[in-house]
Design a protein around this motif. Structure first.
Motif, mmCIF file in Angstrom:
data_model
loop_
_atom_site.group_PDB
_atom_site.id
_atom_site.type_symbol
_atom_site.label_atom_id
_atom_site.label_comp_id
_atom_site.label_asym_id
_atom_site.label_seq_id
_atom_site.Cartn_x
_atom_site.Cartn_y
_atom_site.Cartn_z
ATOM 1 N N LEU A 1 0.787 -1.232 0.000
ATOM 2 C CA LEU A 1 0.000 0.000 0.000
ATOM 3 C C LEU A 1 0.823 1.287 0.000
ATOM 4 C CD1 LEU A 1 -2.768 -1.034 2.567
ATOM 5 C CD2 LEU A 1 -2.869 -1.119 0.065
ATOM 6 N N ILE A 2 2.123 1.209 0.299
ATOM 7 C CA ILE A 2 2.906 2.445 0.400
ATOM 8 C C ILE A 2 2.907 3.258 -0.891
ATOM 9 C CG2 ILE A 2 5.179 1.556 -0.276
ATOM 10 C CD1 ILE A 2 4.459 3.806 2.769
ATOM 11 N N PRO A 3 2.809 2.655 -2.093
ATOM 12 C CA PRO A 3 2.766 3.492 -3.303
ATOM 13 C C PRO A 3 1.536 4.392 -3.357
ATOM 14 C CG PRO A 3 3.356 1.246 -3.885
ATOM 15 C CD PRO A 3 2.913 1.223 -2.459
ATOM 16 N N TRP B 1 3.944 11.915 3.078
ATOM 17 C CA TRP B 1 3.324 11.241 4.219
ATOM 18 C C TRP B 1 3.857 9.833 4.446
ATOM 19 C CZ3 TRP B 1 0.030 13.568 7.611
ATOM 20 C CH2 TRP B 1 -0.494 14.813 7.239
ATOM 21 N N ARG B 2 4.747 9.367 3.605
ATOM 22 C CA ARG B 2 5.172 7.969 3.685
ATOM 23 C C ARG B 2 5.891 7.584 4.979
ATOM 24 N NH1 ARG B 2 6.762 6.253 -2.561
ATOM 25 N NH2 ARG B 2 4.664 6.658 -3.389
ATOM 26 N N PRO B 3 6.608 8.493 5.650
ATOM 27 C CA PRO B 3 7.204 8.082 6.935
ATOM 28 C C PRO B 3 6.159 7.669 7.975
ATOM 29 C CG PRO B 3 8.277 10.065 6.125
ATOM 30 C CD PRO B 3 7.085 9.828 5.229
ATOM 31 N N LEU B 4 4.942 8.233 7.901
ATOM 32 C CA LEU B 4 3.929 7.941 8.908
ATOM 33 C C LEU B 4 3.532 6.466 8.945
ATOM 34 C CD1 LEU B 4 2.011 8.910 11.095
ATOM 35 C CD2 LEU B 4 0.378 9.557 9.309
ATOM 36 N N PRO B 5 3.223 5.818 7.805
ATOM 37 C CA PRO B 5 2.900 4.387 7.864
ATOM 38 C C PRO B 5 4.038 3.539 8.426
ATOM 39 C CG PRO B 5 2.223 5.308 5.752
ATOM 40 C CD PRO B 5 3.017 6.352 6.446
ATOM 41 N N TRP B 6 5.274 3.911 8.121
ATOM 42 C CA TRP B 6 6.402 3.158 8.662
ATOM 43 C C TRP B 6 6.475 3.299 10.182
ATOM 44 C CZ3 TRP B 6 9.377 -0.268 6.097
ATOM 45 C CH2 TRP B 6 9.308 -0.254 4.702
ATOM 46 N N VAL B 7 6.215 4.510 10.679
ATOM 47 C CA VAL B 7 6.224 4.728 12.128
ATOM 48 C C VAL B 7 5.091 3.930 12.787
ATOM 49 C CG1 VAL B 7 5.863 6.449 13.944
ATOM 50 C CG2 VAL B 7 7.342 6.981 11.988
ATOM 51 N N LEU B 8 3.902 3.950 12.183
ATOM 52 C CA LEU B 8 2.770 3.201 12.742
ATOM 53 C C LEU B 8 3.047 1.695 12.734
ATOM 54 C CD1 LEU B 8 -0.249 5.119 11.138
ATOM 55 C CD2 LEU B 8 0.544 5.223 13.512
ATOM 56 N N ALA B 9 3.648 1.221 11.657
ATOM 57 C CA ALA B 9 3.973 -0.209 11.578
ATOM 58 C C ALA B 9 4.995 -0.585 12.642
ATOM 59 C CB ALA B 9 4.488 -0.548 10.187
#
Length: 252
Positions: free
Chosen positions: A160-162, A168-176
């Motif tokens: 889903l990152i694409p 905003w892409r750092p946010l999903p990595w932080v949440l994961a």
């Protein structure tokens, strides 16, 4: 008449072989980690000390225990994680991203099988604390919650990152990362896992995702697509819903 094997067939064979090899390699790796934990005094003290400190932080605080149980069973629980992956697989099938859907389903399934196999080979007992606040069935190493969270969050990120704007892409990595680390902490605090169980689950989960991701990248290379990085996701073309190349397109 001899026929050349197309990239689709090679992708499926490579994915199956890589998954099987990862499962076989994970068992001695898991056993080695447990042997190190049981024989090396510093790691044993770390396990015991962390378990006791985290357990004391919730002992006598029923509200904290309820919060931890909600987080570990509902928010970050294996069922929740698997349902999220299943929903993504259905969405990918709807988008006709067939090979990416196969990769996601295979990675999640392989993670569950490797974890179950390792548990039954190692047969490590769960912690026995004087005043337990929670109980869990089965063996302890590796932590199924930690491993499922690792594989599931990795699948969700790489698929889903694409779709996430670059800024905003750092946010999903932080949440994961917070989810993976958080579920590990809850398992130790509730007294149902040692720290090394959680670390083992993380390592095995990463190993499974890495192996299947390499297989997917090899298929991309064979059909003429550029290699990607984790920051880009496994298939950046999902944003534009570019049709997947068929086997016949690469055969002459």
């Amino acid at each position: 008449m001899n026929r050349r094997v197309g990239p689709d067939a090679r992708f499926g064979a490579r994915l199956a072989v890589t998954t099987a090899a990862t499962a076989l390699a994970a068992v001695p790796c898991s056993l080695a980690l447990v042997l190190v934990e049981s024989q090396w005094a510093p790691l044993h003290r770390l396990d015991q000390g962390a378990a006791e400190r985290l357990h004391r932080s919730v002992l006598g605080h029923p509200a904290r225990v309820r919060v931890l149980e909600f987080l570990t069973q509902v928010v970050w629980g294996p069922l929740t994680m698997r349902l999220l992956v299943a929903a993504v697989v259905v969405w990918l099938l709807w988008r006709r991203a067939l090979r990416l859907a196969v990769w996601a389903a295979c990675t999640a399934t392989a993670g569950g099988l490797v974890g179950l196999l390792a548990k039954n080979v190692v047969e490590r007992a769960r912690p026995h604390l004087p005043d337990p606040v929670a109980h869990a069935p089965g063996f302890s190493f590796p932590s199924g919650h930690a491993m499922t969270a690792t594989t599931s969050c990795a699948v969700l990120l790489l698929v889903l990152i694409p779709l996430v704007p670059r800024a905003w892409r750092p946010l999903p990595w932080v949440l994961a990362a917070a989810s993976v680390i958080g579920v590990g902490c809850t398992r130790v605090a509730l007294g149902v896992h040692w720290v090394s169980d959680v670390v083992g689950g993380w390592l095995l989960g990463i190993a499974v995702v890495t192996a299947t991701a390499f297989a997917f990248e090899a298929w991309r290379s064979e059909v003429g697509r550029p290699r990607t990085t984790p920051a880009q996701g496994l298939e950046p073309e999902i944003v534009t819903a570019e049709p997947e190349p068929s086997a016949g397109m690469t055969q002459r």
